[in-house]
Design an enzyme around this catalytic site. Structure first.
Site, PDB file in Angstrom:
ATOM      1  N   HIS A  79       0.832  -1.190  -0.183  1.00 37.61           N
ATOM      2  CA  HIS A  79      -0.009  -0.171  -0.203  1.00 37.61           C
ATOM      3  C   HIS A  79       0.710   1.131  -0.128  1.00 37.61           C
ATOM      4  O   HIS A  79       0.379   2.189  -0.713  1.00 37.61           O
ATOM      5  CB  HIS A  79      -0.892   0.155   1.030  1.00 37.61           C
ATOM      6  N   ASP A  80       2.007   1.291   0.758  1.00 36.77           N
ATOM      7  CA  ASP A  80       2.720   2.469   0.606  1.00 36.77           C
ATOM      8  C   ASP A  80       4.173   2.317  -0.037  1.00 36.77           C
ATOM      9  O   ASP A  80       5.148   3.116   0.367  1.00 36.77           O
ATOM     10  CB  ASP A  80       3.269   2.750   2.172  1.00 36.77           C
ATOM     11  N   LYS A  83       6.051   5.519  -1.161  1.00 38.02           N
ATOM     12  CA  LYS A  83       6.895   6.503  -0.320  1.00 38.02           C
ATOM     13  C   LYS A  83       8.361   6.300  -0.562  1.00 38.02           C
ATOM     14  O   LYS A  83       9.199   6.774  -0.010  1.00 38.02           O
ATOM     15  CB  LYS A  83       6.705   5.773   1.129  1.00 38.02           C
ATOM     16  N   HIS A 108       2.774  10.099  -3.040  1.00 40.10           N
ATOM     17  CA  HIS A 108       3.029   8.684  -2.855  1.00 40.10           C
ATOM     18  C   HIS A 108       1.889   7.677  -3.168  1.00 40.10           C
ATOM     19  O   HIS A 108       2.306   6.466  -3.621  1.00 40.10           O
ATOM     20  CB  HIS A 108       3.566   8.503  -1.358  1.00 40.10           C
ATOM     21  N   HIS A 134      -5.937   4.266  -0.493  1.00 44.18           N
ATOM     22  CA  HIS A 134      -5.973   3.924   1.192  1.00 44.18           C
ATOM     23  C   HIS A 134      -5.955   5.147   1.940  1.00 44.18           C
ATOM     24  O   HIS A 134      -6.061   5.331   3.105  1.00 44.18           O
ATOM     25  CB  HIS A 134      -4.787   2.893   1.507  1.00 44.18           C
ATOM     26  N   HIS A 135      -5.780   6.393   1.335  1.00 44.57           N
ATOM     27  CA  HIS A 135      -5.672   7.736   1.901  1.00 44.57           C
ATOM     28  C   HIS A 135      -6.927   8.558   1.332  1.00 44.57           C
ATOM     29  O   HIS A 135      -6.828   9.778   1.971  1.00 44.57           O
ATOM     30  CB  HIS A 135      -4.339   8.355   1.673  1.00 44.57           C
ATOM     31  N   ASP A 163      -4.204  -0.141   8.794  1.00 42.72           N
ATOM     32  CA  ASP A 163      -3.076   0.521   8.534  1.00 42.72           C
ATOM     33  C   ASP A 163      -3.055   1.693   9.757  1.00 42.72           C
ATOM     34  O   ASP A 163      -1.995   1.835  10.513  1.00 42.72           O
ATOM     35  CB  ASP A 163      -2.759   1.264   7.436  1.00 42.72           C
TER      36      ASP A 163
END
Length: 241
Positions: A79-80, A83, A108, A134-135, A163
């Site tokens: 998911h990240d 970054k 990101h 997801h954000h 998360d």
């Protein structure tokens, strides 16, 4: 003719095995890249493994079918991955971001989706969906697309909750871990604002099992290679289809 049919069948099987091996190698490479991104914010890397298992368990508790939950278990840890493109001066900054730093940080999800996307393989399509969504926030004030409510993919809504909780309860380079009780309060406060109320309620209704699952992953030192199989943990998700 029979010989030709047998040869064709063997060639077809070898082709499928080769494609599966390529997909496994691609998945392994992307998970390693995800871990490289995570190491910049968590020197154990176990957070992304816990996210995979927590997303899997929560999806099952929400009534999703096992194949979807298993796919999400492998996709959620990426998911990240975006970054990897965020400078340390922003990623590791304690306190609030300036508007310019916030704009950099908010890139990101799109970076992650670009890394993961452009694939016809379902796993990477789902991983790109998670990375990009997801954000987003239930109330429509998230990023990058300001999606609201059920316009946000379910995968993103699930990963956002697990998360948030897991990240709060672990030490970060810029703050110590919050207690489970405090993290529960903070999650409940964002119900209907940042997070899907149904997903939050399901997570909190099963909070004891979720905490035990989180702790089991850490205690058993599971690594991202374990995400490809149903590792026998004490918690067995209920109501699975």
């Amino acid at each position: 003719m029979e010989r030709m049919v047998l040869d064709f069948g063997r060639m077809y099987q070898e082709r499928n095995e080769a494609l599966q091996e390529v997909a496994r190698a691609h998945h392994d490479a992307l998970l390693r890249l995800s871990r490289a991104a995570e190491y910049r914010d968590d020197d154990t890397g176990v957070h992304i493994v816990r996210i995979g298992y927590l997303a899997w368990a929560l999806a099952l508790r929400l009534g999703q079918r096992r194949p979807y939950a298993a796919l999400l278990r492998k996709a959620a840890p990426m998911h990240d991955i975006g970054k990897i493109g965020v400078p340390d001066g922003v990623l590791k900054k304690p306190g609030s971001f300036t508007p310019e730093e916030r704009a950099v940080m908010n890139q990101h999800p799109a970076i992650g989706a670009e890394i993961l996307g452009r694939s016809r393989i379902p796993l990477f399509q789902l991983a790109a969906e998670v990375a990009l969504s997801h954000h987003e926030r239930w109330d429509g004030t998230g990023y990058p697309s300001r999606l609201a409510g059920e316009a946000i993919p379910l995968s993103g809504r699930i990963v956002a909750v697990v998360d948030f909780f897991d990240a709060l309860t672990m030490d970060r380079c810029y703050r110590p871990a919050f207690s489970d009780a405090r993290a529960i309060e903070m999650l409940r406060a964002e119900r209907g604002a940042a997070f899907d109320p149904r997903v939050v309620d399901c997570f909190l209704d099963n909070i004891a099992d979720m905490i035990e699952l989180r702790d089991s992953v850490t205690r058993n030192r599971l690594d991202f290679e374990d995400l490809t199989q149903d590792v026998p943990l004490r918690i067995v998700p209920r109501d699975a289809h």
